[in-house]
Scaffold this motif. Structure first.
Motif, PDB file in Angstrom:
ATOM      1  N   ASN A  65       0.794  -1.233   0.000  1.00 13.25           N
ATOM      2  CA  ASN A  65       0.000   0.000   0.000  1.00 13.25           C
ATOM      3  C   ASN A  65       0.823   1.278   0.000  1.00 13.25           C
ATOM      4  N   GLY A  66       2.129   1.172   0.050  1.00 15.43           N
ATOM      5  CA  GLY A  66       2.979   2.364   0.036  1.00 15.43           C
ATOM      6  C   GLY A  66       4.416   1.963   0.296  1.00 15.43           C
ATOM      7  N   SER A  67       5.325   2.939   0.209  1.00 16.15           N
ATOM      8  CA  SER A  67       6.769   2.680   0.387  1.00 16.15           C
ATOM      9  C   SER A  67       7.212   1.425  -0.366  1.00 16.15           C
ATOM     10  N   ILE A  68       6.759   1.307  -1.596  1.00 15.20           N
ATOM     11  CA  ILE A  68       7.005   0.109  -2.412  1.00 15.20           C
ATOM     12  C   ILE A  68       8.500  -0.143  -2.593  1.00 15.20           C
ATOM     13  N   GLU A  69       9.280   0.962  -2.634  1.00 15.65           N
ATOM     14  CA  GLU A  69      10.722   0.854  -2.888  1.00 15.65           C
ATOM     15  C   GLU A  69      11.437  -0.030  -1.869  1.00 15.65           C
ATOM     16  N   LEU A  70      10.843  -0.190  -0.686  1.00 16.09           N
ATOM     17  CA  LEU A  70      11.482  -1.021   0.336  1.00 16.09           C
ATOM     18  C   LEU A  70      11.537  -2.495  -0.069  1.00 16.09           C
ATOM     19  N   ALA A  71      10.561  -2.933  -0.855  1.00 19.02           N
ATOM     20  CA  ALA A  71      10.410  -4.367  -1.125  1.00 19.02           C
ATOM     21  C   ALA A  71      11.664  -5.034  -1.715  1.00 19.02           C
ATOM     22  N   PRO A  72      12.253  -4.494  -2.803  1.00 21.98           N
ATOM     23  CA  PRO A  72      13.457  -5.154  -3.329  1.00 21.98           C
ATOM     24  C   PRO A  72      14.672  -4.986  -2.412  1.00 21.98           C
ATOM     25  N   ILE A  73      14.699  -3.875  -1.664  1.00 24.85           N
ATOM     26  CA  ILE A  73      15.836  -3.638  -0.766  1.00 24.85           C
ATOM     27  C   ILE A  73      15.849  -4.693   0.336  1.00 24.85           C
ATOM     28  N   LEU A  74      14.675  -5.035   0.841  1.00 21.51           N
ATOM     29  CA  LEU A  74      14.602  -5.996   1.946  1.00 21.51           C
ATOM     30  C   LEU A  74      14.404  -7.442   1.470  1.00 21.51           C
ATOM     31  N   GLY A  75      14.426  -7.638   0.147  1.00 27.02           N
ATOM     32  CA  GLY A  75      14.309  -9.000  -0.385  1.00 27.02           C
ATOM     33  C   GLY A  75      12.885  -9.540  -0.409  1.00 27.02           C
ATOM     34  N   LEU A  76      11.906  -8.636  -0.236  1.00 35.86           N
ATOM     35  CA  LEU A  76      10.509  -9.067  -0.303  1.00 35.86           C
ATOM     36  C   LEU A  76      10.097  -9.344  -1.743  1.00 35.86           C
ATOM     37  N   SER A  77      10.704  -8.599  -2.684  1.00 36.92           N
ATOM     38  CA  SER A  77      10.384  -8.827  -4.101  1.00 36.92           C
ATOM     39  C   SER A  77      11.652  -8.673  -4.938  1.00 36.92           C
ATOM     40  N   ASP A  78      11.544  -9.112  -6.220  1.00 34.41           N
ATOM     41  CA  ASP A  78      12.673  -8.928  -7.146  1.00 34.41           C
ATOM     42  C   ASP A  78      12.610  -7.539  -7.771  1.00 34.41           C
ATOM     43  N   VAL A  79      11.384  -7.143  -8.139  1.00 38.22           N
ATOM     44  CA  VAL A  79      11.195  -5.840  -8.793  1.00 38.22           C
ATOM     45  C   VAL A  79       9.976  -5.161  -8.180  1.00 38.22           C
ATOM     46  N   ILE A  80       9.800  -3.886  -8.548  1.00 42.88           N
ATOM     47  CA  ILE A  80       8.558  -3.193  -8.196  1.00 42.88           C
ATOM     48  C   ILE A  80       7.961  -2.636  -9.484  1.00 42.88           C
ATOM     49  N   VAL A  81       6.654  -2.437  -9.482  1.00 38.67           N
ATOM     50  CA  VAL A  81       5.998  -1.686 -10.544  1.00 38.67           C
ATOM     51  C   VAL A  81       5.382  -0.507  -9.816  1.00 38.67           C
ATOM     52  N   ASP A  82       5.927   0.694 -10.082  1.00 38.93           N
ATOM     53  CA  ASP A  82       5.488   1.842  -9.293  1.00 38.93           C
ATOM     54  C   ASP A  82       5.599   3.129 -10.101  1.00 38.93           C
ATOM     55  N   ILE A  83       5.064   4.187  -9.523  1.00 35.98           N
ATOM     56  CA  ILE A  83       5.087   5.490 -10.181  1.00 35.98           C
ATOM     57  C   ILE A  83       6.463   6.135 -10.027  1.00 35.98           C
ATOM     58  N   VAL A  84       6.966   6.638 -11.141  1.00 36.24           N
ATOM     59  CA  VAL A  84       8.229   7.379 -11.120  1.00 36.24           C
ATOM     60  C   VAL A  84       7.917   8.776 -11.644  1.00 36.24           C
ATOM     61  N   GLU A  85       8.237   9.777 -10.828  1.00 36.17           N
ATOM     62  CA  GLU A  85       7.993  11.147 -11.288  1.00 36.17           C
ATOM     63  C   GLU A  85       9.343  11.791 -11.584  1.00 36.17           C
ATOM     64  N   THR A  86      10.073  12.156 -10.550  1.00 33.53           N
ATOM     65  CA  THR A  86      11.400  12.744 -10.785  1.00 33.53           C
ATOM     66  C   THR A  86      12.481  11.655 -10.811  1.00 33.53           C
ATOM     67  N   GLY A  87      12.182  10.488 -10.257  1.00 32.61           N
ATOM     68  CA  GLY A  87      13.170   9.413 -10.168  1.00 32.61           C
ATOM     69  C   GLY A  87      13.997   9.498  -8.883  1.00 32.61           C
ATOM     70  N   LYS A  88      13.731  10.521  -8.077  1.00 32.24           N
ATOM     71  CA  LYS A  88      14.522  10.762  -6.876  1.00 32.24           C
ATOM     72  C   LYS A  88      14.387   9.630  -5.845  1.00 32.24           C
ATOM     73  N   THR A  89      13.173   9.152  -5.655  1.00 29.64           N
ATOM     74  CA  THR A  89      12.962   8.095  -4.649  1.00 29.64           C
ATOM     75  C   THR A  89      13.752   6.844  -5.027  1.00 29.64           C
ATOM     76  N   LEU A  90      13.732   6.490  -6.308  1.00 23.48           N
ATOM     77  CA  LEU A  90      14.501   5.314  -6.754  1.00 23.48           C
ATOM     78  C   LEU A  90      15.985   5.559  -6.531  1.00 23.48           C
ATOM     79  N   TYR A  91      16.450   6.715  -6.998  1.00 22.28           N
ATOM     80  CA  TYR A  91      17.872   7.057  -6.923  1.00 22.28           C
ATOM     81  C   TYR A  91      18.384   7.007  -5.482  1.00 22.28           C
ATOM     82  N   GLU A  92      17.605   7.622  -4.594  1.00 18.59           N
ATOM     83  CA  GLU A  92      18.063   7.706  -3.200  1.00 18.59           C
ATOM     84  C   GLU A  92      17.976   6.375  -2.465  1.00 18.59           C
ATOM     85  N   ASN A  93      17.319   5.407  -3.082  1.00 20.12           N
ATOM     86  CA  ASN A  93      17.246   4.087  -2.464  1.00 20.12           C
ATOM     87  C   ASN A  93      18.033   3.051  -3.274  1.00 20.12           C
ATOM     88  N   ASP A  94      18.971   3.556  -4.094  1.00 16.18           N
ATOM     89  CA  ASP A  94      19.848   2.690  -4.897  1.00 16.18           C
ATOM     90  C   ASP A  94      19.103   1.714  -5.800  1.00 16.18           C
TER      91      ASP A  94
END
Ligand code: PRP
Length: 211
Positions: free
Chosen positions: A140-169
């Motif tokens: 339901n939110g903070s989707i970016e955490l999932a691949p970082i913590l090994g919950l998923s391989d990938v995410i399908v999510d909204i990218v606007e500036t790309g900053k959230t992805l970038y800052e979470n490697d």
């Protein structure tokens, strides 16, 4: 007296931008600027009644006729596939839905791909279209955490500036859907309040074309 047009606006920045478009098109409602927690505002003189709803709920209000028209992102429309009319692309709220993952992730097609998302229908349709077997993990939110913590391989999510992805490697890979805000209408309202809704839609289209 002409019937009121009920307008569902998505709460937040997008809704405020969308309201400014209505305002500039001549459908202002000054009381909306008052500092309070009211959710409904009307201007009988202009025949408009606005209300703030959760962005993903706009299509529910419009589909069921509690709102005659509303502003909804293409992501929400694609996810819920409501039975409504799409009248115009407002050209605001532009972003995209993308697949993203850790930078070193390499897909192995022999294994089921674990996909974390807030948009299971869009994700499933996308992977069906490329015949990739997946396991959806609905979050339901903070989707970016999932691949970082090994919950998923990938995410399908909204990218606007790309900053959230970038800052979470994480890095974006394929684009699944280009998104912008749409003016939508209830099908019955469009028939019975046709003149007003079409006039509003045209006034807004003219404004967008000239901006
Ligand atoms: C959305 C989306 C990303 C972020 C993308 O999150 O889910 O997390 O915005 O924006 P960016 O590319 O400009 O960084 P939202 O703020 O809606 O929060 P949530 O999904 O975590 O609830």
């Amino acid at each position: 007296m002409k019937p009121m047009i009920n307008i569902a606006l998505p709460k937040g920045r997008l809704g405020e931008k969308a309201y400014r478009i209505f305002e500039q098109a001549g459908y202002e409602c000054p009381s909306i600027h008052e500092e309070n927690r009211k959710l409904i505002f009307e201007n009988p003189e202009k025949g408009v009644r606005y209300f703030w709803v959760k962005p993903s709920d706009v299509v529910i209000y419009v589909e069921r006729g509690a709102a005659d028209i509303g502003i909804a992102g293409r992501d929400i429309i694609a996810e819920y596939e409501p039975s409504i009319y799409e009248l115009a692309d407002l050209g605001i709220g532009k972003c995209r839905m993308a697949v993203a993952c850790k930078k070193d992730f390499c897909d192995n097609r022999d294994r089921t791909l674990r996909v974390a998302t807030k948009f299971p229908h869009i994700a499933r349709s996308y992977y069906n279209s490329i015949s990739r077997e997946i396991d959806i993990i609905k979050l339901n939110g903070s989707i970016e955490l999932a691949p970082i913590l090994g919950l998923s391989d990938v995410i399908v999510d909204i990218v606007e500036t790309g900053k959230t992805l970038y800052e979470n490697d994480l890095e974006p890979r394929e684009t699944v859907l280009d998104i912008s805000a749409r003016l939508v209408a209830n099908k019955v309202s469009y028939k019975f309040k046709n003149q007003q809704i079409r006039k509003m839609s045209e006034d807004i289209a003219v404004l967008i074309a000239n901006s």
